[in-house]
Design a protein around this motif. Structure first.
Motif, PDB file in Angstrom:
ATOM      1  N   VAL A  86       0.877  -1.157   0.000  1.00 53.73           N
ATOM      2  CA  VAL A  86       0.000   0.000   0.000  1.00 53.73           C
ATOM      3  C   VAL A  86       0.917   1.209   0.000  1.00 53.73           C
ATOM      4  O   VAL A  86       1.808   1.312   0.840  1.00 53.73           O
ATOM      5  N   TYR A  87       0.731   2.086  -0.952  1.00 46.09           N
ATOM      6  CA  TYR A  87       1.605   3.248  -1.087  1.00 46.09           C
ATOM      7  C   TYR A  87       0.834   4.388  -1.733  1.00 46.09           C
ATOM      8  O   TYR A  87      -0.279   4.208  -2.215  1.00 46.09           O
ATOM      9  N   ARG A  88       1.434   5.580  -1.725  1.00 44.83           N
ATOM     10  CA  ARG A  88       0.820   6.742  -2.368  1.00 44.83           C
ATOM     11  C   ARG A  88       1.468   6.969  -3.719  1.00 44.83           C
ATOM     12  O   ARG A  88       2.671   6.852  -3.867  1.00 44.83           O
ATOM     13  N   GLU A  89       0.629   7.323  -4.680  1.00 42.81           N
ATOM     14  CA  GLU A  89       1.067   7.482  -6.060  1.00 42.81           C
ATOM     15  C   GLU A  89       0.573   8.821  -6.587  1.00 42.81           C
ATOM     16  O   GLU A  89      -0.515   9.268  -6.254  1.00 42.81           O
ATOM     17  N   LEU A  90       1.396   9.472  -7.397  1.00 43.07           N
ATOM     18  CA  LEU A  90       1.076  10.774  -7.965  1.00 43.07           C
ATOM     19  C   LEU A  90       0.216  10.607  -9.209  1.00 43.07           C
ATOM     20  O   LEU A  90       0.619   9.979 -10.187  1.00 43.07           O
ATOM     21  N   MET A  91      -0.985  11.189  -9.152  1.00 48.01           N
ATOM     22  CA  MET A  91      -1.887  11.127 -10.302  1.00 48.01           C
ATOM     23  C   MET A  91      -1.585  12.278 -11.258  1.00 48.01           C
ATOM     24  O   MET A  91      -0.861  13.213 -10.931  1.00 48.01           O
ATOM     25  N   GLN A  92      -2.165  12.219 -12.438  1.00 48.38           N
ATOM     26  CA  GLN A  92      -1.924  13.227 -13.461  1.00 48.38           C
ATOM     27  C   GLN A  92      -2.359  14.624 -13.008  1.00 48.38           C
ATOM     28  O   GLN A  92      -1.770  15.616 -13.397  1.00 48.38           O
ATOM     29  N   ASN A  93      -3.366  14.712 -12.126  1.00 47.38           N
ATOM     30  CA  ASN A  93      -3.855  16.009 -11.662  1.00 47.38           C
ATOM     31  C   ASN A  93      -2.972  16.621 -10.573  1.00 47.38           C
ATOM     32  O   ASN A  93      -3.282  17.684 -10.047  1.00 47.38           O
ATOM     33  N   VAL A 100      -3.162   0.116  -3.646  1.00 51.39           N
ATOM     34  CA  VAL A 100      -2.811  -1.204  -3.141  1.00 51.39           C
ATOM     35  C   VAL A 100      -2.454  -2.066  -4.352  1.00 51.39           C
ATOM     36  O   VAL A 100      -3.078  -1.952  -5.405  1.00 51.39           O
ATOM     37  N   ALA A 101      -1.420  -2.875  -4.190  1.00 52.42           N
ATOM     38  CA  ALA A 101      -0.994  -3.761  -5.270  1.00 52.42           C
ATOM     39  C   ALA A 101      -0.667  -5.142  -4.709  1.00 52.42           C
ATOM     40  O   ALA A 101      -0.104  -5.251  -3.627  1.00 52.42           O
ATOM     41  N   PHE A 102      -1.041  -6.159  -5.462  1.00 53.75           N
ATOM     42  CA  PHE A 102      -0.761  -7.551  -5.120  1.00 53.75           C
ATOM     43  C   PHE A 102       0.003  -8.155  -6.284  1.00 53.75           C
ATOM     44  O   PHE A 102      -0.435  -8.040  -7.425  1.00 53.75           O
ATOM     45  N   GLY A 103       1.143  -8.768  -6.022  1.00 53.25           N
ATOM     46  CA  GLY A 103       1.941  -9.299  -7.116  1.00 53.25           C
ATOM     47  C   GLY A 103       2.759 -10.512  -6.742  1.00 53.25           C
ATOM     48  O   GLY A 103       2.775 -10.956  -5.591  1.00 53.25           O
ATOM     49  N   TYR A 119      -1.634  -6.779  -9.891  1.00 54.01           N
ATOM     50  CA  TYR A 119      -2.795  -5.933 -10.150  1.00 54.01           C
ATOM     51  C   TYR A 119      -2.907  -4.968  -8.986  1.00 54.01           C
ATOM     52  O   TYR A 119      -2.443  -5.233  -7.880  1.00 54.01           O
ATOM     53  N   GLY A 120      -3.512  -3.836  -9.252  1.00 55.47           N
ATOM     54  CA  GLY A 120      -3.633  -2.835  -8.204  1.00 55.47           C
ATOM     55  C   GLY A 120      -4.700  -1.817  -8.528  1.00 55.47           C
ATOM     56  O   GLY A 120      -5.249  -1.789  -9.624  1.00 55.47           O
ATOM     57  N   GLY A 121      -4.983  -0.991  -7.537  1.00 55.35           N
ATOM     58  CA  GLY A 121      -5.982   0.052  -7.712  1.00 55.35           C
ATOM     59  C   GLY A 121      -6.005   0.988  -6.528  1.00 55.35           C
ATOM     60  O   GLY A 121      -5.225   0.844  -5.588  1.00 55.35           O
ATOM     61  N   LYS A 122      -6.908   1.956  -6.572  1.00 58.69           N
ATOM     62  CA  LYS A 122      -7.038   2.924  -5.483  1.00 58.69           C
ATOM     63  C   LYS A 122      -7.493   2.220  -4.222  1.00 58.69           C
ATOM     64  O   LYS A 122      -8.311   1.312  -4.246  1.00 58.69           O
ATOM     65  N   TRP A 123      -6.970   2.662  -3.091  1.00 62.27           N
ATOM     66  CA  TRP A 123      -7.266   2.084  -1.779  1.00 62.27           C
ATOM     67  C   TRP A 123      -7.939   3.168  -0.953  1.00 62.27           C
ATOM     68  O   TRP A 123      -7.326   4.173  -0.631  1.00 62.27           O
ATOM     69  N   VAL A 124      -9.238   2.998  -0.667  1.00 67.51           N
ATOM     70  CA  VAL A 124      -9.985   4.007   0.091  1.00 67.51           C
ATOM     71  C   VAL A 124     -10.701   3.348   1.253  1.00 67.51           C
ATOM     72  O   VAL A 124     -10.957   2.152   1.249  1.00 67.51           O
ATOM     73  N   THR A 125     -11.009   4.138   2.271  1.00 64.80           N
ATOM     74  CA  THR A 125     -11.771   3.654   3.424  1.00 64.80           C
ATOM     75  C   THR A 125     -13.150   4.281   3.380  1.00 64.80           C
ATOM     76  O   THR A 125     -13.283   5.489   3.203  1.00 64.80           O
ATOM     77  N   ARG A 126     -14.174   3.454   3.557  1.00 61.57           N
ATOM     78  CA  ARG A 126     -15.547   3.947   3.557  1.00 61.57           C
ATOM     79  C   ARG A 126     -16.293   3.372   4.756  1.00 61.57           C
ATOM     80  O   ARG A 126     -16.101   2.207   5.103  1.00 61.57           O
ATOM     81  N   PRO A 127     -17.177   4.170   5.365  1.00 61.31           N
ATOM     82  CA  PRO A 127     -17.989   3.613   6.458  1.00 61.31           C
ATOM     83  C   PRO A 127     -19.010   2.631   5.896  1.00 61.31           C
ATOM     84  O   PRO A 127     -19.534   2.824   4.815  1.00 61.31           O
ATOM     85  N   GLY A 135     -23.987   0.240  14.855  1.00 64.73           N
ATOM     86  CA  GLY A 135     -23.369   1.434  14.286  1.00 64.73           C
ATOM     87  C   GLY A 135     -22.609   1.108  13.027  1.00 64.73           C
ATOM     88  O   GLY A 135     -22.962   0.210  12.292  1.00 64.73           O
ATOM     89  N   SER A 136     -21.538   1.848  12.790  1.00 62.99           N
ATOM     90  CA  SER A 136     -20.788   1.636  11.560  1.00 62.99           C
ATOM     91  C   SER A 136     -19.367   1.206  11.869  1.00 62.99           C
ATOM     92  O   SER A 136     -18.854   1.423  12.957  1.00 62.99           O
ATOM     93  N   SER A 137     -18.767   0.581  10.920  1.00 61.65           N
ATOM     94  CA  SER A 137     -17.356   0.236  10.973  1.00 61.65           C
ATOM     95  C   SER A 137     -16.762   0.693   9.647  1.00 61.65           C
ATOM     96  O   SER A 137     -17.426   1.322   8.853  1.00 61.65           O
ATOM     97  N   PHE A 138     -15.515   0.367   9.413  1.00 64.70           N
ATOM     98  CA  PHE A 138     -14.891   0.792   8.167  1.00 64.70           C
ATOM     99  C   PHE A 138     -14.403  -0.421   7.389  1.00 64.70           C
ATOM    100  O   PHE A 138     -13.985  -1.396   7.957  1.00 64.70           O
ATOM    101  N   ARG A 139     -14.471  -0.311   6.094  1.00 66.32           N
ATOM    102  CA  ARG A 139     -14.015  -1.377   5.210  1.00 66.32           C
ATOM    103  C   ARG A 139     -13.145  -0.747   4.141  1.00 66.32           C
ATOM    104  O   ARG A 139     -13.449   0.317   3.642  1.00 66.32           O
ATOM    105  N   ARG A 140     -12.088  -1.426   3.788  1.00 68.84           N
ATOM    106  CA  ARG A 140     -11.221  -0.954   2.716  1.00 68.84           C
ATOM    107  C   ARG A 140     -11.786  -1.438   1.380  1.00 68.84           C
ATOM    108  O   ARG A 140     -12.227  -2.572   1.267  1.00 68.84           O
ATOM    109  N   HIS A 141     -11.756  -0.559   0.384  1.00 65.37           N
ATOM    110  CA  HIS A 141     -12.235  -0.879  -0.943  1.00 65.37           C
ATOM    111  C   HIS A 141     -11.160  -0.597  -1.962  1.00 65.37           C
ATOM    112  O   HIS A 141     -10.385   0.337  -1.808  1.00 65.37           O
ATOM    113  N   ARG A 142     -11.125  -1.364  -3.015  1.00 65.55           N
ATOM    114  CA  ARG A 142     -10.266  -1.096  -4.160  1.00 65.55           C
ATOM    115  C   ARG A 142     -11.118  -0.387  -5.185  1.00 65.55           C
ATOM    116  O   ARG A 142     -12.217  -0.785  -5.463  1.00 65.55           O
ATOM    117  N   ARG A 143     -10.606   0.696  -5.707  1.00 68.83           N
ATOM    118  CA  ARG A 143     -11.353   1.456  -6.697  1.00 68.83           C
ATOM    119  C   ARG A 143     -10.556   1.603  -7.943  1.00 68.83           C
ATOM    120  O   ARG A 143      -9.412   1.824  -7.945  1.00 68.83           O
TER     121      ARG A 143
END
Length: 143
Positions: A86-93, A100-103, A119-127, A135-143
């Motif tokens: 899991v790392y941060r990547e610079l987007m075009q904007n 997140v990447a698995f290899g 393979y990899g994609g955006k890693w975000v946390t959503r309630p 109540g709510s908890s958090f789950r990680r999603h690949r976007r």
């Protein structure tokens, strides 16, 4: 019911058929990537499909995370084990996004490292709403 960590696929661009897949030809130092990964890294899709040097991707990783990412890849190559990063990547904007990447590295019959596929994609946390109504908890999603 206990809530645990879950990984889910969140398809952000329903018109895109690619999934964020790449293969690094280690002998020629060329990374062949689909259009989803090219878009994520702010690279031209046609160039990514024809192969770009690994440096083109590593240069877009946040400098603070680059050493850790290169170490996890090196460990996977040396040990032949699966890799997750899991790392941060610079987007075009100009903004950074968590990725997140698995290899895994593949070796030839003589034991030489030849391919690294991932393979990899955006890693975000959503309630999310918990099933037990507590109540709510958090789950990680690949976007």
């Amino acid at each position: 019911m206990q809530s645990g960590k879950m990984f889910a696929l969140d398809v952000a661009d329903t018109g895109m058929m690619d999934a964020g897949v790449y293969t690094w030809d280690m002998t020629n130092d060329l990374v062949y990537a689909d259009s989803a990964l090219a878009k994520l890294f702010g690279l031209r899709s046609e160039e990514a499909k024809c192969g770009l040097p690994l440096r083109a991707y590593l240069d877009r990783v946040h400098p603070d995370g680059r050493p850790h990412l290169t170490k996890t890849i090196s460990d996977s190559v040396a040990e032949g084990c699966a890799q997750r990063s899991v790392y941060r990547e610079l987007m075009q904007n100009g903004n950074f996004v968590s990725v997140v990447a698995f290899g895994r590295c593949f070796h030839d019959r003589e034991g030489g490292a030849v391919l690294f596929s991932s393979y990899g994609g955006k890693w975000v946390t959503r309630p999310i709403r918990r099933r037990d109504g507590q109540g709510s908890s958090f789950r990680r999603h690949r976007r």
